[in-house]
Write a protein that holds these residues in place. Structure first.
Motif, mmCIF file in Angstrom:
data_model
loop_
_atom_site.group_PDB
_atom_site.id
_atom_site.type_symbol
_atom_site.label_atom_id
_atom_site.label_comp_id
_atom_site.label_asym_id
_atom_site.label_seq_id
_atom_site.Cartn_x
_atom_site.Cartn_y
_atom_site.Cartn_z
ATOM 1 N N ILE A 50 -0.175 -39.331 -18.877
ATOM 2 C CA ILE A 50 0.384 -38.963 -17.565
ATOM 3 C C ILE A 50 -0.433 -37.832 -16.955
ATOM 4 C CG2 ILE A 50 2.372 -37.882 -16.429
ATOM 5 C CD1 ILE A 50 4.125 -39.489 -18.481
ATOM 6 N N LEU A 68 -0.759 -46.379 -19.858
ATOM 7 C CA LEU A 68 0.541 -45.709 -19.857
ATOM 8 C C LEU A 68 1.683 -46.715 -19.980
ATOM 9 C CD1 LEU A 68 2.320 -43.189 -19.488
ATOM 10 C CD2 LEU A 68 2.070 -43.497 -17.019
ATOM 11 N N ARG A 69 1.623 -47.768 -19.186
ATOM 12 C CA ARG A 69 2.662 -48.802 -19.236
ATOM 13 C C ARG A 69 2.732 -49.437 -20.622
ATOM 14 N NH1 ARG A 69 1.203 -54.078 -16.512
ATOM 15 N NH2 ARG A 69 -0.061 -54.023 -18.376
ATOM 16 N N SER A 108 6.776 -45.925 -15.383
ATOM 17 C CA SER A 108 5.342 -46.220 -15.542
ATOM 18 C C SER A 108 4.985 -47.515 -14.826
ATOM 19 C CB SER A 108 4.954 -46.282 -17.019
ATOM 20 O OG SER A 108 5.554 -47.374 -17.659
#
Length: 123
Positions: A50, A68-69, A108
């Motif tokens: 992040i 991130l996802r 996300s």
């Protein structure tokens, strides 16, 4: 350097990381060093991703947001496996961690969608 500590997704990731750190302490020795380590590492990676995504120019952010996802989904899966292995001391402990992880996952995904489709190279 861009500020990131005001972002709702950062706050949720930090909350999840602290909660996982506190919860894994109560896992059995075996689970603490297997699934617990995996959970802890994934949470830390989400927080740092992040920060990196927020500090990256918008045009170059998509790859980090995909990472991130995927990491957020990995946390959800690891929490579910930990629940099935009965690593959590109570169902409420799992439930709280799962809620935080699902919120993080949704955020996300939303950030990734807001980044738009990757631009195709000119032909």
């Amino acid at each position: 350097m861009a500020k990131y500590d005001h972002l709702p997704i950062y706050k949720k990731a930090l909350e999840l990381t602290v909660y996982v750190e506190d919860t894994v302490k109560n896992f059995s020795r075996y689970h603490k060093y297997t699934i617990g380590t995996r959970l802890r590492d994934a949470c830390w990676e989400v927080v740092t991703t992040i920060m990196k995504a927020n500090n990256t120019p918008v045009a170059e952010r998509r790859e980090l947001l995909v990472t991130l996802r995927d990491k957020a989904e990995e946390i959800v899966i690891a929490l579910t496996v930990a629940k099935e292995l009965k690593a959590f001391s109570s169902f409420n402990s799992f439930q709280h961690a799962a809620k935080l992880a699902l919120d993080l996952s949704r955020q996300s995904e939303g950030w990734l969608k807001s980044a738009g489709k990757p631009s195709s190279p000119e032909s």
